[in-house]
Scaffold this active site. Structure first.
Site, PDB file in Angstrom:
ATOM      1  N   CYS A 169      70.552  57.934  61.525  1.00 25.18           N
ATOM      2  CA  CYS A 169      70.414  58.080  60.082  1.00 25.18           C
ATOM      3  C   CYS A 169      69.381  59.177  59.767  1.00 25.18           C
ATOM      4  CB  CYS A 169      69.967  56.762  59.459  1.00 25.18           C
ATOM      5  SG  CYS A 169      71.210  55.453  59.518  1.00 25.18           S
TER       6      CYS A 169
ATOM      7  N   CYS B 149      68.074  49.975  67.928  1.00 20.90           N
ATOM      8  CA  CYS B 149      68.424  49.443  66.610  1.00 20.90           C
ATOM      9  C   CYS B 149      69.081  48.078  66.692  1.00 20.90           C
ATOM     10  CB  CYS B 149      69.361  50.411  65.884  1.00 20.90           C
ATOM     11  SG  CYS B 149      70.917  50.684  66.748  1.00 20.90           S
TER      12      CYS B 149
ATOM     13  N   CYS C 150      66.993  46.671  58.149  1.00 17.52           N
ATOM     14  CA  CYS C 150      67.875  47.729  57.661  1.00 17.52           C
ATOM     15  C   CYS C 150      68.952  48.052  58.699  1.00 17.52           C
ATOM     16  CB  CYS C 150      67.055  48.971  57.326  1.00 17.52           C
ATOM     17  SG  CYS C 150      68.020  50.303  56.583  1.00 17.52           S
ATOM     18  N   CYS C 151      68.534  48.185  59.968  1.00 17.03           N
ATOM     19  CA  CYS C 151      69.498  48.467  61.036  1.00 17.03           C
ATOM     20  C   CYS C 151      70.530  47.353  61.160  1.00 17.03           C
ATOM     21  CB  CYS C 151      68.776  48.632  62.374  1.00 17.03           C
ATOM     22  SG  CYS C 151      67.901  50.198  62.581  1.00 17.03           S
TER      23      CYS C 151
ATOM     24  N   CYS D  44      65.574  58.477  59.586  1.00 19.82           N
ATOM     25  CA  CYS D  44      64.991  57.892  60.792  1.00 19.82           C
ATOM     26  C   CYS D  44      65.138  58.784  62.016  1.00 19.82           C
ATOM     27  CB  CYS D  44      65.637  56.536  61.071  1.00 19.82           C
ATOM     28  SG  CYS D  44      65.398  55.327  59.747  1.00 19.82           S
TER      29      CYS D  44
END
Length: 252
Positions: free
Chosen positions: A204, A232, A121-122, A207
């Protein structure tokens, strides 16, 4: 003949003035005309650097990565920054096909399920957009401070980023959190209201959480993971050098 970029790092470590963010920014903006950029995520450190760039009209590109999962408070701070300084901030967002495929296959919150999913995702939301943002850049300014984590205490104010093939400089590297707060208050710098709620490192929304008394500055990021995994990929040296097998498997 100018030295190759990589060989200039040692000289910068020696020559850059300590605890002098404005002088560092101005010196390097002049040394790398049209090739210097700053990435902001609208946290306290980044807001201070943006203030110095905009107030002194330094020729440094300012950009941000809009992951699509930011806090509303972060977006509000972004707006206040535009209104305060009247200067544009470039925006780089995830590539739609990669993001759509991820969410279709794994859902919107797959990052909670495994470290591999979180890094995926990162990569899509941050690492790949950053690569586009830094294309053609020779020097990248960041808001990293040594105090932020044990990992970052071993970094230097000037570093070679092998993955992006550029010099990375942290103008506030030797500043403390209290010094950042005092500077922002004295200079009317717009700040993210989440800082008043215990958030020191803001990423985010899904997170990031507020930290508890006595916790590390980075404890609120990806709090469900082991402390040594809490990067990340934006500032992860091993990932930049291609040594992280998880990052290498990410879709580009």
């Amino acid at each position: 003949m100018d030295l190759p970029l990589e060989r200039q790092v040692d000289d910068l470590r020696r020559d850059l003035p300590e605890h002098a963010a404005l002088e560092t920014l101005a010196l390097l903006a002049a040394r790398f005309p049209g090739r210097a950029a700053f990435s902001t995520s609208f946290g306290l450190e980044d807001q201070i650097i943006s203030h110095l760039i905009f107030e002194h009209q330094l020729p440094i590109r300012v950009f941000t990565l809009d992951t699509g999962r930011n806090f509303q408070e972060t977006y509000s701070t972004w707006n206040k920054t535009l209104l305060r300084y009247g200067q544009p901030i470039e925006v780089f967002a995830p590539q739609a096909p990669s993001l759509e495929a991820l969410v279709a296959q794994k859902g919107p919150n797959s990052f909670y399920e495994s470290l591999e999913n979180r890094k995926e995702c990162c990569h899509i939301r941050k690492v790949e957009p950053l690569a586009r943002a830094l294309a053609g850049t020779q020097l990248w300014f960041t808001g990293i401070r040594a105090e932020q984590s044990a990992n970052r205490q071993h970094m230097h104010r000037a570093e070679w980023d092998a993955g992006h093939q550029l010099i990375k400089v942290h103008p506030l590297f030797d500043w403390t959190w209290d010094e950042c707060v005092a500077f922002a208050q004295e200079n009317g710098v717009p700040t993210n209201p989440l800082h008043q709620q215990g958030f020191v490192s803001i990423g985010c929304a899904p997170c990031t959480r507020a930290i508890k008394p006595g916790e590390d500055f980075r404890a609120g990021r990806w709090w469900w993971e082991n402390a040594d995994a809490k990067e990340c990929g934006l500032h992860d040296t091993t990932a930049h050098q291609g040594l992280d097998p998880v990052v290498e498997r990410m879709p580009g």
